[in-house]
Design an enzyme around this catalytic site. Structure first.
Site: not given
Length: 664
Positions: A174, A538, A542
């Site tokens: 996925y 970042k 996350d």
């Protein structure tokens, strides 16, 4: 008739109906689960928050702003018991999207079941536990690849007899598709991951030869289904054939039931649009068809995102809508009354064969370089994914790929579904403080000596060759916290920073728009006296780095010098890097909803460092109200998923640098 009842005469039994959910606290998530189950959901799919996924307690500095945002925070056994209060685990099928800390969350789950009085041998469900793909996409890895592989196979070896109905690993393609994978890459890289685990399990002394077929039969997959649903049908059929082939030829699995390709699905979130979000409903329906139409390759479980997930956290009503899509498909249509609709289809058979041929070749390339772990460490797979995602974005920018409401058919009436301040759900900022208070209270009431002994036994197991699961379950019962369990493993295994996949390369032939930006950046760099330099950062936990990677790639392509050090940076580290590198602009990427805290922390750090005039831009899933607050705090530009034109973004960044230079 409920989905758990016997199927109607002549009909197949429906797949498991799930929604991926969890937020704020264990108590709030338990209420959501029980509500969804009452509305016809037949299995649970637990979303954990980022501190839980990366092994930090809620009071750790790196957890700041992240607690309860993208899932439920689970810090100890009391949290896990609250999460499943009133839900008998020996009668539930639970999927847990957890990877680096999967052994720990399974230990907590088993301990909770034991506290309920349940027989752990009856537990049914799945731990995703595909840490290898975390290095390539979602970024919630903690430890280096080899120790991570050991943790995966510890769980495989433990569950095969102790939890015989449990899927110890959900090989997850996925997130590969979310990171840009083509169907061929999705097939090849997920199979490479499975092979790495199976080969490692086969080499273990505590796994007898007779157990390998059962292990093969307990590995499941988790697929993505995109909008090209004919191709998705073919992909699922190709993976079904290839998995059967691997079982027979590589692992000698004779029982066809054990070779069955068992997979669950969440349909594509990458393709959900912020612009005209009501269009996402039909996208979700079509993507669901791609994994349900073909009886011979039909999914075993399905969870659908909500129409507004590109805007923020979906409300219970939004999740109910996605659940109703599944129920209508299963119970109102005649889909389950017929055999395979594509048997004998020349189109489907031809495309399936093409995918199989190309996937076998790509899989062989990975195996020839030493397998999935080697292809992580040498960045081969990551670079291929970044390239594929870059090509996807180029297609949208150029108009070669049409995305309705985004780059074509953009005129339309304002959606009444997004009207008002409650179109999405927001996690109360007080949830983090409350979770920390619960954590502190839990620590006070536990037996410190029992915790110390349990952690010592865990440490001995990790340092030696003992399976980590029994010691972890004992830790759960003793009152060990998520951070303490993870810190014990960090002390032995160390931590790891995966390759970014963003590499220096010769500039490609550019479109007229890209070339125009290049010329502008070159002229501005001459005024600056050195190349325009951007820091792409970042902050927080996350790990979804797709956007940051694509900004870094395009910035480099238009002539900027790029500083990009990957995921999981503290605001302090970003400020330090900006000062040390002498950058002209900072671009921050946050998709976890923690922008309100972490961006402000970066801005405060820049002021303290005397860099208050350094322009800062931010990208992420950011509601309009939050974007206004960020601009008030000093952010110069805010970009969200609707901003697909990368050249425009680069041009505006050059504007900001030019303005700052003139002002200085």
């Amino acid at each position: 008739m409920s989905p758990s009842s016997p199927s109607r005469s002549g009909k197949d039994r429906p797949w498991l109906f799930r929604t991926y959910s969890g937020h704020s606290s264990a108590e709030a998530s338990n209420e959501l689960y029980r509500t969804n189950l009452a509305r016809g959901q037949t299995g649970l799919s637990v979303a954990f928050d980022l501190p839980t996924q990366t092994g930090y307690d809620a009071d750790h500095p790196l957890a700041r702003g992240e607690v309860g945002k993208v899932g439920v925070p689970i810090g100890h056994l009391d949290d896990m018991q609250s999460l499943f209060e009133g839900i008998p685990l020996d009668r539930m099928n639970t999927s847990m999207t957890i990877n680096a800390t999967a052994a720990w969350l399974l230990a907590l789950y088993v301990a909770t079941a034991e506290r309920q009085g349940a027989d752990s041998r009856l537990l049914q469900g799945t731990t995703q536990n595909d840490i290898i793909k975390e290095y390539l996409s979602r970024g919630t890895y903690v430890f280096p690849p080899e120790p991570s592989l050991r943790l995966i196979t510890d769980m495989v070896a433990y569950t095969v007899d102790e939890l015989p109905k449990w899927n110890p690993m959900n090989v997850c393609s996925y997130h590969l598709q979310e990171a840009g994978a083509t169907p061929v890459q999705e097939i090849a890289y997920s199979m490479a991951n499975a092979i790495a685990v199976l080969d490692s399990a086969r080499a273990r002394k505590d796994v007898p030869d007779e157990a390998l077929p059962r292990i093969f039969g307990r590995l499941s997959f988790f697929l993505n289904a995109g909008i090209r649903f004919v191709e998705e049908v073919c992909k699922a059929r190709a993976m079904t054939a290839l998995w059967d082939e691997l079982g027979r030829e590589r692992y000698g699995v004779e029982d066809p039931k054990l070779r069955r390709f068992r997979y669950g699905v969440q349909v594509n979130s990458l393709g959900l649009t912020e612009a005209q979000p009501e269009n996402n409903v039909i996208r979700i329906v079509l993507e669901a068809l791609g994994v349900t139409l073909s009886k011979d390759a039909r999914c075993r479980a399905l969870q659908l995102p909500a129409w507004n997930e590109a805007l923020g956290l979906p409300r219970p009503w939004d999740q109910q809508w996605s659940l109703r899509i599944q129920q209508i498909l299963a119970y109102e249509t005649d889909l389950l009354e017929y055999g395979d609709l594509f048997e004998g289809s020349k189109v489907v058979e031809a495309r399936t064969t093409e995918l199989l041929t190309e996937a076998r070749a790509e899989l062989e390339r990975v195996l020839e370089m030493g397998g999935a772990v080697a292809a992580v460490e040498n960045a081969y797979m990551k670079q291929r994914l970044v390239e594929s995602h870059t090509a996807r974005l180029h297609g949208i920018e150029s108009g070669e790929t049409t995305v309705v409401g985004v780059n074509d058919f953009i005129e339309g009436a304002e959606s009444p579904l997004t009207a008002g301040d409650e179109a999405i759900m927001k996690v109360d900022e007080a949830a983090e403080r409350a979770q920390i208070e619960r954590l502190e209270a839990f620590r006070r009431k536990r037996n410190a000596k029992e915790v110390e002994t349990a952690l010592a036994n865990l440490r001995d197991a990790v340092k030696g060759s003992a399976n980590v699961m029994p010691a972890s379950i004992a830790c759960a019962h003793a009152g060990v916290t998520t951070g303490e369990w993870s810190d014990t493993l960090r002390a032995v295994f160390g931590e790891y920073r995966a390759p970014t996949g963003v590499v220096v390369r010769e500039p490609e032939s550019a479109s007229e728009a890209t070339e125009k930006v290049r010329q502008r950046v070159h002229a501005l760099s001459e005024k600056l006296g050195r190349p325009l330099k951007i820091l792409v950062g970042k902050p927080g936990l996350d790990g979804h780095s797709n956007g940051a990677e694509q900004i870094a790639v395009r910035a480099r392509d238009v002539g900027m010098e790029v500083v990009y050090e990957g995921i999981r940076l503290t605001p302090e580290e970003i400020v330090q890097s900006a000062r040390d590198e002498g950058v002209h602009v900072i671009g921050l990427s946050i998709l976890s909803g923690s922008h309100g805290v972490l961006v402000v922390d970066v801005l405060g750090g820049l002021r303290e460092a005397g860099l208050a005039d350094l322009p800062v831009v931010v990208g992420g899933i950011i509601p309009d109200e939050d974007a206004a607050k960020l601009r008030e705090a000093g952010v110069r530009r805010v970009y969200t998923p609707k901003d697909f034109d990368m050249n425009r973004i680069m041009d505006e960044i050059a504007d900001l640098v030019g303005e700052a230079h003139e002002a200085g």
